[in-house]
Design a protein around this motif. Structure first.
Motif, PDB file in Angstrom:
ATOM      1  N   SER A 211       0.818  -1.215   0.000  1.00 16.79           N
ATOM      2  CA  SER A 211       0.000   0.000   0.000  1.00 16.79           C
ATOM      3  C   SER A 211       0.851   1.265   0.000  1.00 16.79           C
ATOM      4  O   SER A 211       0.337   2.354  -0.204  1.00 16.79           O
ATOM      5  CB  SER A 211      -0.906   0.022   1.227  1.00 16.79           C
ATOM      6  N   GLY A 212       2.160   1.123   0.300  1.00 17.36           N
ATOM      7  CA  GLY A 212       3.031   2.285   0.417  1.00 17.36           C
ATOM      8  C   GLY A 212       3.162   2.784   1.840  1.00 17.36           C
ATOM      9  O   GLY A 212       3.947   3.686   2.112  1.00 17.36           O
ATOM     10  N   ILE A 213       2.392   2.224   2.771  1.00 15.08           N
ATOM     11  CA  ILE A 213       2.481   2.598   4.186  1.00 15.08           C
ATOM     12  C   ILE A 213       3.647   1.834   4.794  1.00 15.08           C
ATOM     13  O   ILE A 213       3.668   0.610   4.774  1.00 15.08           O
ATOM     14  CB  ILE A 213       1.177   2.264   4.928  1.00 15.08           C
ATOM     15  N   SER A 214       4.632   2.562   5.340  1.00 17.58           N
ATOM     16  CA  SER A 214       5.839   1.899   5.838  1.00 17.58           C
ATOM     17  C   SER A 214       6.173   2.323   7.261  1.00 17.58           C
ATOM     18  O   SER A 214       5.606   3.270   7.796  1.00 17.58           O
ATOM     19  CB  SER A 214       7.022   2.224   4.926  1.00 17.58           C
ATOM     20  N   GLY A 215       7.127   1.601   7.850  1.00 19.97           N
ATOM     21  CA  GLY A 215       7.641   1.937   9.170  1.00 19.97           C
ATOM     22  C   GLY A 215       6.699   1.612  10.306  1.00 19.97           C
ATOM     23  O   GLY A 215       6.811   2.173  11.386  1.00 19.97           O
ATOM     24  N   VAL A 216       5.756   0.693  10.087  1.00 14.84           N
ATOM     25  CA  VAL A 216       4.745   0.387  11.096  1.00 14.84           C
ATOM     26  C   VAL A 216       5.147  -0.825  11.932  1.00 14.84           C
ATOM     27  O   VAL A 216       5.938  -1.657  11.517  1.00 14.84           O
ATOM     28  CB  VAL A 216       3.362   0.154  10.460  1.00 14.84           C
TER      29      VAL A 216
ATOM     30  N   SER B 184     -14.212   0.024   7.166  1.00  8.28           N
ATOM     31  CA  SER B 184     -14.809   0.657   6.002  1.00  8.28           C
ATOM     32  C   SER B 184     -15.702   1.761   6.550  1.00  8.28           C
ATOM     33  O   SER B 184     -16.553   1.510   7.398  1.00  8.28           O
ATOM     34  CB  SER B 184     -15.633  -0.379   5.240  1.00  8.28           C
ATOM     35  N   PHE B 185     -15.497   2.998   6.079  1.00  9.83           N
ATOM     36  CA  PHE B 185     -16.233   4.131   6.621  1.00  9.83           C
ATOM     37  C   PHE B 185     -16.688   5.025   5.484  1.00  9.83           C
ATOM     38  O   PHE B 185     -15.871   5.596   4.770  1.00  9.83           O
ATOM     39  CB  PHE B 185     -15.339   4.908   7.597  1.00  9.83           C
ATOM     40  N   ASN B 186     -17.983   5.129   5.280  1.00  6.42           N
ATOM     41  CA  ASN B 186     -18.554   5.946   4.201  1.00  6.42           C
ATOM     42  C   ASN B 186     -17.941   5.627   2.837  1.00  6.42           C
ATOM     43  O   ASN B 186     -17.621   6.517   2.061  1.00  6.42           O
ATOM     44  CB  ASN B 186     -18.408   7.436   4.501  1.00  6.42           C
ATOM     45  N   GLY B 187     -17.735   4.337   2.567  1.00 10.75           N
ATOM     46  CA  GLY B 187     -17.187   3.905   1.288  1.00 10.75           C
ATOM     47  C   GLY B 187     -15.684   4.043   1.155  1.00 10.75           C
ATOM     48  O   GLY B 187     -15.133   3.840   0.082  1.00 10.75           O
ATOM     49  N   VAL B 188     -15.009   4.395   2.238  1.00 11.89           N
ATOM     50  CA  VAL B 188     -13.555   4.571   2.235  1.00 11.89           C
ATOM     51  C   VAL B 188     -12.913   3.458   3.067  1.00 11.89           C
ATOM     52  O   VAL B 188     -13.401   3.123   4.147  1.00 11.89           O
ATOM     53  CB  VAL B 188     -13.165   5.951   2.818  1.00 11.89           C
ATOM     54  N   LYS B 189     -11.816   2.899   2.579  1.00 12.89           N
ATOM     55  CA  LYS B 189     -11.038   1.917   3.345  1.00 12.89           C
ATOM     56  C   LYS B 189     -10.076   2.695   4.234  1.00 12.89           C
ATOM     57  O   LYS B 189      -9.353   3.555   3.750  1.00 12.89           O
ATOM     58  CB  LYS B 189     -10.268   0.990   2.406  1.00 12.89           C
ATOM     59  N   ILE B 190     -10.088   2.408   5.532  1.00 10.41           N
ATOM     60  CA  ILE B 190      -9.224   3.110   6.481  1.00 10.41           C
ATOM     61  C   ILE B 190      -8.407   2.092   7.257  1.00 10.41           C
ATOM     62  O   ILE B 190      -8.948   1.105   7.761  1.00 10.41           O
ATOM     63  CB  ILE B 190     -10.052   3.981   7.448  1.00 10.41           C
ATOM     64  N   ILE B 191      -7.107   2.357   7.352  1.00 12.36           N
ATOM     65  CA  ILE B 191      -6.175   1.475   8.056  1.00 12.36           C
ATOM     66  C   ILE B 191      -5.581   2.232   9.237  1.00 12.36           C
ATOM     67  O   ILE B 191      -5.187   3.394   9.102  1.00 12.36           O
ATOM     68  CB  ILE B 191      -5.034   1.027   7.124  1.00 12.36           C
ATOM     69  N   TYR B 192      -5.497   1.555  10.378  1.00  8.58           N
ATOM     70  CA  TYR B 192      -4.847   2.109  11.562  1.00  8.58           C
ATOM     71  C   TYR B 192      -3.611   1.281  11.868  1.00  8.58           C
ATOM     72  O   TYR B 192      -3.658   0.053  11.862  1.00  8.58           O
ATOM     73  CB  TYR B 192      -5.801   2.112  12.762  1.00  8.58           C
ATOM     74  N   THR B 193      -2.487   1.975  12.099  1.00  6.62           N
ATOM     75  CA  THR B 193      -1.214   1.335  12.418  1.00  6.62           C
ATOM     76  C   THR B 193      -0.610   2.037  13.626  1.00  6.62           C
ATOM     77  O   THR B 193      -1.093   3.080  14.055  1.00  6.62           O
ATOM     78  CB  THR B 193      -0.236   1.440  11.236  1.00  6.62           C
TER      79      THR B 193
ATOM     80  N   VAL C 127      -0.672   6.008  17.260  1.00 12.33           N
ATOM     81  CA  VAL C 127      -1.591   5.443  16.279  1.00 12.33           C
ATOM     82  C   VAL C 127      -1.666   6.381  15.074  1.00 12.33           C
ATOM     83  O   VAL C 127      -1.782   7.598  15.224  1.00 12.33           O
ATOM     84  CB  VAL C 127      -2.989   5.244  16.895  1.00 12.33           C
ATOM     85  N   HIS C 128      -1.584   5.801  13.886  1.00  8.71           N
ATOM     86  CA  HIS C 128      -1.688   6.553  12.634  1.00  8.71           C
ATOM     87  C   HIS C 128      -2.888   6.056  11.848  1.00  8.71           C
ATOM     88  O   HIS C 128      -3.278   4.892  11.959  1.00  8.71           O
ATOM     89  CB  HIS C 128      -0.417   6.371  11.800  1.00  8.71           C
ATOM     90  N   GLU C 129      -3.464   6.947  11.031  1.00  9.16           N
ATOM     91  CA  GLU C 129      -4.593   6.602  10.174  1.00  9.16           C
ATOM     92  C   GLU C 129      -4.228   6.881   8.726  1.00  9.16           C
ATOM     93  O   GLU C 129      -3.717   7.951   8.404  1.00  9.16           O
ATOM     94  CB  GLU C 129      -5.819   7.433  10.549  1.00  9.16           C
ATOM     95  N   ALA C 130      -4.501   5.914   7.857  1.00  8.83           N
ATOM     96  CA  ALA C 130      -4.320   6.098   6.414  1.00  8.83           C
ATOM     97  C   ALA C 130      -5.617   5.675   5.739  1.00  8.83           C
ATOM     98  O   ALA C 130      -6.295   4.750   6.199  1.00  8.83           O
ATOM     99  CB  ALA C 130      -3.153   5.256   5.907  1.00  8.83           C
ATOM    100  N   ALA C 131      -5.975   6.347   4.660  1.00  7.50           N
ATOM    101  CA  ALA C 131      -7.237   6.061   3.983  1.00  7.50           C
ATOM    102  C   ALA C 131      -7.041   5.951   2.478  1.00  7.50           C
ATOM    103  O   ALA C 131      -6.147   6.575   1.910  1.00  7.50           O
ATOM    104  CB  ALA C 131      -8.250   7.159   4.296  1.00  7.50           C
ATOM    105  N   SER C 132      -7.907   5.151   1.874  1.00  3.49           N
ATOM    106  CA  SER C 132      -7.818   4.946   0.429  1.00  3.49           C
ATOM    107  C   SER C 132      -8.121   6.222  -0.347  1.00  3.49           C
ATOM    108  O   SER C 132      -7.717   6.354  -1.496  1.00  3.49           O
ATOM    109  CB  SER C 132      -8.774   3.833   0.002  1.00  3.49           C
ATOM    110  N   ASN C 133      -8.786   7.185   0.262  1.00  3.21           N
ATOM    111  CA  ASN C 133      -9.099   8.431  -0.445  1.00  3.21           C
ATOM    112  C   ASN C 133      -8.069   9.536  -0.188  1.00  3.21           C
ATOM    113  O   ASN C 133      -8.259  10.657  -0.620  1.00  3.21           O
ATOM    114  CB  ASN C 133     -10.509   8.923  -0.106  1.00  3.21           C
ATOM    115  N   ASN C 134      -6.975   9.220   0.536  1.00  3.52           N
ATOM    116  CA  ASN C 134      -5.915  10.231   0.729  1.00  3.52           C
ATOM    117  C   ASN C 134      -4.566   9.703   0.244  1.00  3.52           C
ATOM    118  O   ASN C 134      -3.529  10.174   0.685  1.00  3.52           O
ATOM    119  CB  ASN C 134      -5.836  10.706   2.191  1.00  3.52           C
ATOM    120  N   GLY C 135      -4.598   8.722  -0.661  1.00  4.74           N
ATOM    121  CA  GLY C 135      -3.362   8.167  -1.206  1.00  4.74           C
ATOM    122  C   GLY C 135      -2.603   7.333  -0.192  1.00  4.74           C
ATOM    123  O   GLY C 135      -1.402   7.156  -0.311  1.00  4.74           O
TER     124      GLY C 135
END
Length: 114
Positions: A50-55, A64-73, A79-87
């Motif tokens: 996904s490009g999310i590194s250093g976790v 899944s939130f309002n049609g967006v995939k959200i990952i917490y690491t 704690v960090h949040e990354a979402a499919s709608n923010n690259g």
């Protein structure tokens, strides 16, 4: 019911696994060498970076939130949040933790940490 089906995903952390369903597609998130990977039921379960590194290899949650995939690491105890709608930019939530779980309640994202 309850058949254990092989996805073919390998080389992942023993402790970091998260799953969601969105629009009929099953998604699996894993950590491989500090990088978050995504595999899904429509891409033949190819485990793609996904490009999310250093976790942390021990902390991962997804919703899944309002049609967006959200990952917490967890990165460096935060704690960090990354979402499919923010690259998939992994943004600091300013919440401390070494492990994380996530859900939604009445349209609100909720994190549980330790």
């Amino acid at each position: 019911g309850w058949r254990n089906l092989w996805t073919g995903i390998s080389g992942v952390s023993n402790n970091a696994l998260a799953v969601i369903s969105l629009d009929g597609v099953k998604y699996i998130y894993t950590v491989v060498g500090g990088w978050v990977h995504e595999a899904n039921s429509i891409n033949g379960w190819r485990n793609l970076n996904s490009g999310i590194s250093g976790v942390s290899p021990d902390a991962l949650a997804a919703i899944s939130f309002n049609g967006v995939k959200i990952i917490y690491t967890v990165v460096g105890g935060m704690v960090h949040e990354a979402a499919s709608n923010n690259g998939w930019r992994n943004l600091n939530s300013n919440v401390r933790g070494t492990a994380v779980s996530a859900t939604t309640i009445s349209g609100v994202k909720v994190l549980y940490t330790v």
